[in-house]
Design a protein around this motif. Structure first.
Motif, mmCIF file in Angstrom:
data_model
loop_
_atom_site.group_PDB
_atom_site.id
_atom_site.type_symbol
_atom_site.label_atom_id
_atom_site.label_comp_id
_atom_site.label_asym_id
_atom_site.label_seq_id
_atom_site.Cartn_x
_atom_site.Cartn_y
_atom_site.Cartn_z
ATOM 1 N N GLN A 102 2.585 9.092 -0.053
ATOM 2 C CA GLN A 102 3.010 8.618 1.260
ATOM 3 C C GLN A 102 4.510 8.366 1.270
ATOM 4 N N SER A 122 -8.157 -0.097 1.985
ATOM 5 C CA SER A 122 -7.298 -0.385 0.823
ATOM 6 C C SER A 122 -6.306 -1.500 1.130
ATOM 7 N N TYR A 145 0.825 -1.198 0.000
ATOM 8 C CA TYR A 145 0.000 0.000 0.000
ATOM 9 C C TYR A 145 0.869 1.262 0.000
ATOM 10 N N GLU A 192 1.246 4.281 -3.026
ATOM 11 C CA GLU A 192 0.760 5.642 -2.794
ATOM 12 C C GLU A 192 1.937 6.589 -2.862
ATOM 13 N N GLN A 211 -7.599 4.002 4.416
ATOM 14 C CA GLN A 211 -6.312 3.324 4.203
ATOM 15 C C GLN A 211 -6.406 1.858 4.635
#
Lengths: 362, 362
Positions: free
Chosen positions: A261, A315, A254, A258, A312
């Motif tokens: 991030q 996801s 993840y 992203e 989040q």
């Protein structure tokens, strides 16, 4: 001459297909192997970091490598893909590599995973030697023969299991690592304690200085090797090494996807995964409350806390179903009955997955 | 009920890792395997030819495959590359294939080589079953576990050795093949005689009708399997299977790259390679003149003659050094002392290579 206790205890470790050598013995064994093996050509794979920090040391210590051909790839998980492999296969072809060539992978886990895959598939497999240069790669990627690359966001989706002919663990290379990288590797060492050895867990959890970690590398390699030897193809026993990794991998994927991030290092992601899965263990497999609390406190002391939003978490849970260890669309976890006592193939209800994040963030 | 002699003699053959089943037994064994194996999902890989000619038959005979997912690739050696693999790895991921998935490769050697490689590397290896649909693939690619793809002009440069869990030889599929494809496979069968079995060579060389070839398939598979079992990793004995292939591969690569030339099928190229290497054998390893002449006459009877210009020969010899079987930049040949008696690792002077082409064209 004084020989330190540490050096004396660093016996080489026999894995399924490779021998792992430590410290000075590693250089000597590599030299001997090169002398005895009659390779037609030798390639050393580096990234920009290991070319600068590690390659000069290696070339100085192992004279025969002066004539080796250096292959370069850019560092970083985002380059651990088939495109990079294709470049390397082509470079090997252009340099007339043949079945009697040798490839030496000098780098962290990304490089040794990818280099191992390229060597295992070039002309249906040439010899390779791994020289891990990060703590994580030393304690984790050095045994077990897992090679592979990512497919888009999916980690290690393409690869094979094939052992290096030799693995060299040279803690000298850790000196150039940032502390954050060291701590990331420390997470896997803590895992070795959690799944196999309560006293090792206790010892490691008291660590004050990361500079002293190198004395434990040998024990971690040896613990991991015991597991792999019992179950090379990951049918059963070996799955315990995935403790913390089911949720940890999803978290890592993840953050990798992203771009806004900050990326989490592998060890940072599985450190969170281990707290989450310890919580689930306390609910499903009887991990005692005091051990759960010990686990959370320890990881929170060494690793920065991450705050997850509800979307989040959603996801991350969606990514779970793509984890390559999941069969039949179900997600299987490794949990703990107690520290040192793992249970494999446990299925976890959706609500517990969510409440584990809540517990982590408390 | 009358059971034909042929059917009775078609015992299944145990290879290193797979069982080869023939005729009707093949369908029954596949059915049983699917019932007993609890796969999470099944994929059938086809190209446009096998989708049309073979898939309907397979689906009718093996009911459980009705639910299988069909994966398609375009036929042809020019598609046997990493780009095609990447598409398949991605298709498998998108279809949620996991470690318990099965892939069935339904096609000629290009398809089974590529499909075997994709399956062997997806999530570090899933089960696959090969159903060769050309004579060449039945007698050559069905045992030995070689998988792989090409890298530009270089054949099988990337691959692994890994056996299918099962190989099904169903001569019914040969009915849709053009005669040229049948004859191409016949070249490998003739090779099995030349390197291992003089009586088999004599029998085959008397062939009048290609429609009767299927009765020899079992013997060819069995002969090849004997060689592979003795030396799975091609250290020594197995090299004899490369008779005709050292020059044959170079010729095949040359015609593949020259878009103005008509492409030679694999068997057509190695048929030429076998005549060339038989000539070299007569000069270096004592192959008797009458056997040499028998070999040339036989191949000329079944295969169209090709005329090579001096510059074409030059280009072909340049390609030789890239053959993946060459170590230390030297080219090693398999030659014959006599029919049925091969010699491995022979080096050949440059002038003999050139004069072998002259002999072939005489």
């Amino acid at each position: 001459m004084l020989i330190s206790r540490d050096f004396l205890s660093m016996q080489s470790i026999q894995t399924l297909g490779a021998q792992v050598y430590f410290y000075q013995e590693a250089y000597a064994q590599l030299s001997n192997h090169l002398k005895g093996s009659n390779y037609s050509s030798v390639f050393v794979l580096v990234d920009e970091n290991t070319e600068k920090d590690c390659l000069p040391i290696l070339l100085e210590k192992v004279e025969q490598l002066q004539k080796a051909t250096i292959l370069r790839i850019p560092s970083g998980e985002e380059n651990k893909n088939i495109a990079t492999c294709l470049q390397l296969w082509e470079s090997l072809s252009e340099a007339d590599a043949d079945r009697k060539s040798l490839m030496i992978n000098l780098g962290g886990g990304v490089l040794t995973d990818l280099g191992g895959f390229v060597a295992s598939t070039f002309k249906r497999g040439i010899d390779f030697i791994n020289i891990p240069t990060t703590l994580l790669a030393m304690v984790d990627a050095s045994v077990g023969g897992k090679t592979g690359v990512d497919l888009g966001p999916l980690k290690n989706q393409v690869g094979v299991i094939r052992e290096a002919v030799m693995v060299l663990v040279i803690p000298e290379f850790l000196k150039t690592l940032e502390e954050r990288q060291l701590v990331s590797g420390f997470a896997e060492m803590l895992k070795h304690g959690l799944i196999q050895d309560f006293s090792y867990w206790q010892q490691l959890s008291k660590t004050q200085q990361f500079g002293t970690l190198e004395e434990h590398i040998h024990r971690s390699v040896s613990l991991k090797n015991q597991v792999v030897m019992k179950d090379p193809t990951e049918k059963n026993e070996r799955k315990i090494l995935n403790f913390g990794h089911t949720l940890g991998h999803a978290i890592e994927s993840y953050f990798l996807n992203e771009s806004e991030q900050e990326t989490l290092l592998h060890g940072e992601a599985i450190a969170i995964g281990m707290v989450l899965e310890a919580y689930i263990s306390s609910k499903l497999t009887g991990l005692p409350e005091d051990q759960l609390s010990d686990i959370k406190t320890t990881f929170k002391r060494f690793f920065k806390s991450v705050v997850f939003t509800a979307s989040q978490i959603e996801s991350i849970l969606n990514l779970l179903r793509y984890d390559k260890k999941n069969s039949y669309g179900r997600v299987n976890f490794v949990l703990l009955k107690s520290i040192g006592e793992p249970v494999i193939d446990v299925q976890v209800p959706e609500d517990l997955l969510k409440s584990s994040f809540a517990y982590y963030m408390e």
